[in-house]
Design an enzyme around this catalytic site. Structure first.
Site, PDB file in Angstrom:
ATOM      1  N   LYS A  45       0.828  -1.221   0.000  1.00 51.18           N
ATOM      2  CA  LYS A  45       0.000   0.000   0.000  1.00 51.18           C
ATOM      3  C   LYS A  45       0.854   1.260   0.000  1.00 51.18           C
ATOM      4  O   LYS A  45       0.587   2.193  -0.751  1.00 51.18           O
ATOM      5  CB  LYS A  45      -0.849   0.088   1.284  1.00 51.18           C
ATOM      6  CG  LYS A  45      -1.916  -0.927   1.457  1.00 51.18           C
ATOM      7  CD  LYS A  45      -2.784  -0.588   2.674  1.00 51.18           C
ATOM      8  CE  LYS A  45      -2.042  -0.629   4.011  1.00 51.18           C
ATOM      9  NZ  LYS A  45      -1.703  -1.960   4.472  1.00 51.18           N
ATOM     10  N   ARG A  91      -8.993   1.461   9.316  1.00 49.80           N
ATOM     11  CA  ARG A  91      -8.598   0.084   9.615  1.00 49.80           C
ATOM     12  C   ARG A  91      -9.632  -0.648  10.452  1.00 49.80           C
ATOM     13  O   ARG A  91      -9.435  -1.821  10.788  1.00 49.80           O
ATOM     14  CB  ARG A  91      -7.285   0.095  10.394  1.00 49.80           C
ATOM     15  CG  ARG A  91      -6.056  -0.225   9.574  1.00 49.80           C
ATOM     16  CD  ARG A  91      -4.858  -0.093  10.496  1.00 49.80           C
ATOM     17  NE  ARG A  91      -3.758  -0.925  10.088  1.00 49.80           N
ATOM     18  CZ  ARG A  91      -2.730  -0.489   9.357  1.00 49.80           C
ATOM     19  NH1 ARG A  91      -2.696   0.735   8.913  1.00 49.80           N
ATOM     20  NH2 ARG A  91      -1.739  -1.308   9.079  1.00 49.80           N
ATOM     21  N   ARG A 108      11.751  -6.705   4.578  1.00 51.31           N
ATOM     22  CA  ARG A 108      11.767  -5.260   4.822  1.00 51.31           C
ATOM     23  C   ARG A 108      12.490  -4.922   6.127  1.00 51.31           C
ATOM     24  O   ARG A 108      13.245  -3.960   6.200  1.00 51.31           O
ATOM     25  CB  ARG A 108      10.319  -4.752   4.870  1.00 51.31           C
ATOM     26  CG  ARG A 108      10.181  -3.278   5.054  1.00 51.31           C
ATOM     27  CD  ARG A 108       8.763  -2.816   4.828  1.00 51.31           C
ATOM     28  NE  ARG A 108       7.882  -3.191   5.939  1.00 51.31           N
ATOM     29  CZ  ARG A 108       6.593  -2.892   5.996  1.00 51.31           C
ATOM     30  NH1 ARG A 108       6.023  -2.276   4.989  1.00 51.31           N
ATOM     31  NH2 ARG A 108       5.868  -3.256   7.022  1.00 51.31           N
ATOM     32  N   ARG A 141      11.521  -3.758   9.220  1.00 55.18           N
ATOM     33  CA  ARG A 141      11.195  -2.660  10.129  1.00 55.18           C
ATOM     34  C   ARG A 141      11.135  -3.232  11.553  1.00 55.18           C
ATOM     35  O   ARG A 141      10.999  -4.436  11.715  1.00 55.18           O
ATOM     36  CB  ARG A 141       9.808  -2.123   9.727  1.00 55.18           C
ATOM     37  CG  ARG A 141       9.682  -0.624   9.691  1.00 55.18           C
ATOM     38  CD  ARG A 141       8.405  -0.209   9.004  1.00 55.18           C
ATOM     39  NE  ARG A 141       7.198  -0.784   9.584  1.00 55.18           N
ATOM     40  CZ  ARG A 141       5.994  -0.720   9.012  1.00 55.18           C
ATOM     41  NH1 ARG A 141       5.848  -0.101   7.858  1.00 55.18           N
ATOM     42  NH2 ARG A 141       4.956  -1.270   9.581  1.00 55.18           N
ATOM     43  N   ARG A 173      -0.026  -8.829  13.386  1.00 55.33           N
ATOM     44  CA  ARG A 173      -0.644  -7.792  12.554  1.00 55.33           C
ATOM     45  C   ARG A 173      -1.601  -8.405  11.546  1.00 55.33           C
ATOM     46  O   ARG A 173      -2.645  -7.833  11.231  1.00 55.33           O
ATOM     47  CB  ARG A 173       0.422  -6.948  11.869  1.00 55.33           C
ATOM     48  CG  ARG A 173       0.928  -5.836  12.793  1.00 55.33           C
ATOM     49  CD  ARG A 173       2.314  -5.335  12.467  1.00 55.33           C
ATOM     50  NE  ARG A 173       2.485  -4.898  11.120  1.00 55.33           N
ATOM     51  CZ  ARG A 173       3.633  -5.000  10.446  1.00 55.33           C
ATOM     52  NH1 ARG A 173       4.694  -5.522  11.017  1.00 55.33           N
ATOM     53  NH2 ARG A 173       3.711  -4.592   9.218  1.00 55.33           N
TER      54      ARG A 173
HETATM   55  P1  ADP Z   1       1.498  -2.135   7.715  1.00 55.75           P
HETATM   56  O1  ADP Z   1       0.458  -1.841   6.663  1.00 55.75           O
HETATM   57  O2  ADP Z   1       2.696  -2.813   7.182  1.00 55.75           O
HETATM   58  O3  ADP Z   1       0.926  -2.775   8.937  1.00 55.75           O
HETATM   59  P2  ADP Z   1       1.465   0.638   8.551  1.00 55.75           P
HETATM   60  O4  ADP Z   1       2.599   1.577   8.403  1.00 55.75           O
HETATM   61  O5  ADP Z   1       0.236   0.919   7.771  1.00 55.75           O
HETATM   62  O6  ADP Z   1       2.093  -0.770   8.219  1.00 55.75           O
HETATM   63  O7  ADP Z   1       1.025   0.562  10.100  1.00 55.75           O
HETATM   64  C1  ADP Z   1       1.935   0.274  11.116  1.00 55.75           C
HETATM   65  C2  ADP Z   1       1.248   0.246  12.472  1.00 55.75           C
HETATM   66  O8  ADP Z   1       0.690   1.550  12.781  1.00 55.75           O
HETATM   67  C3  ADP Z   1       0.070  -0.702  12.607  1.00 55.75           C
HETATM   68  O9  ADP Z   1       0.480  -2.020  12.898  1.00 55.75           O
HETATM   69  C4  ADP Z   1      -0.706  -0.054  13.790  1.00 55.75           C
HETATM   70  O10 ADP Z   1      -0.095  -0.325  15.020  1.00 55.75           O
HETATM   71  C5  ADP Z   1      -0.533   1.422  13.522  1.00 55.75           C
HETATM   72  N1  ADP Z   1      -1.630   1.986  12.699  1.00 55.75           N
HETATM   73  C6  ADP Z   1      -1.522   2.473  11.435  1.00 55.75           C
HETATM   74  N2  ADP Z   1      -2.703   2.921  10.979  1.00 55.75           N
HETATM   75  C7  ADP Z   1      -3.599   2.723  11.967  1.00 55.75           C
HETATM   76  C8  ADP Z   1      -5.009   2.964  12.113  1.00 55.75           C
HETATM   77  N3  ADP Z   1      -5.734   3.495  11.117  1.00 55.75           N
HETATM   78  N4  ADP Z   1      -5.606   2.619  13.277  1.00 55.75           N
HETATM   79  C9  ADP Z   1      -4.900   2.085  14.275  1.00 55.75           C
HETATM   80  N5  ADP Z   1      -3.583   1.821  14.212  1.00 55.75           N
HETATM   81  C10 ADP Z   1      -2.924   2.117  13.075  1.00 55.75           C
END
Ligand code: ADP
Length: 199
Positions: free
Chosen positions: A13, A88, A127, A129, A140
């Protein structure tokens, strides 16, 4: 105009949102990036979210929504915007609709990038991270299946959902997404040609 890029962690994404953002000159809002930046800078928000992010849990809806509300009210996000990582949960999806309605706009298109789970795990491990260890990745993915996946149905019922096969190289997936945008929203113009035209 708001486009939501949707999909499990690791489907690409963020990469695709950035490519789309560059191509059309549309702002890209990633909640994950916003949280990681806050954590890195040690801001009050960062301190509030770090336990969740590092453990692969969702930041509470109210907090995530408040962050998005604040950003969406500001330039450049209050114009055209690509959302990556939000909403989400169903609660976030409802909150987003309300926020956008107050601004006289709405989610126009939701693109779900689909990738097989084992490929996702492989990509995330590569990756590397801090939240990309195998245990946290599985966590996740479980959170995604339980809390985020239902959001797809919400958008499907509104006729806004389009699926893109993400099992291909970055450029191929980008072209597939561009085709969906073109077929649903129409020509957006691309940033490069606008730039050329102004020269
Ligand atoms: P990925 O899609 O690889 O999980 P992101 O960068 O989108 O990585 O998100 C990393 C983390 O940030 C998530 O695992 C969560 O803890 C937090 N996060 C991101 N967006 C949201 C959201 N909309 N609501 C709640 N937590 C979020």
């Amino acid at each position: 105009m708001v486009i939501v890029l949707f999909g499990a962690p690791g489907v690409g994404k963020g990469t695709q949102a950035q490519l789309l953002s560059q191509r059309y000159g549309i702002a890209h809002l990633s909640t994950g990036e916003a949280f990681r930046q806050a954590i890195q800078q040690g801001t009050p928000l960062g301190k509030q979210v770090q336990e969740y992010v590092h453990n692969g849990l969702l930041v509470p809806d109210e907090l995530a929504t408040a962050v998005v509300a604040e950003l969406l009210a500001q330039s450049p996000y209050r114009e055209r915007c690509i959302l990556d990582g939000f909403p989400r949960t169903l609660q976030q999806a409802h909150a987003l609709d309300e926020l956008l309605a107050q601004q006289g706009r709405s989610v126009e298109l939701v693109i779900n990038i689909c990738v097989a789970e084992e490929e996702i795990v492989r990509r995330l491990l590569a990756r590397g991270r801090p939240d990309d260890t195998e245990a946290i990745i599985r966590q996740r993915l479980a959170v995604y299946a339980e809390q985020t996946h239902p959001v797809l149905e919400y958008y499907r019922q509104q006729g806004k959902l389009h699926e893109v096969d993400g099992n291909a190289d970055i450029e191929t997936v980008h072209q597939r997404i561009v085709a969906v945008v073109f077929n649903t929203i129409g020509p957006l113009g691309d940033a490069a040609s606008l730039h050329r035209a102004s020269e």
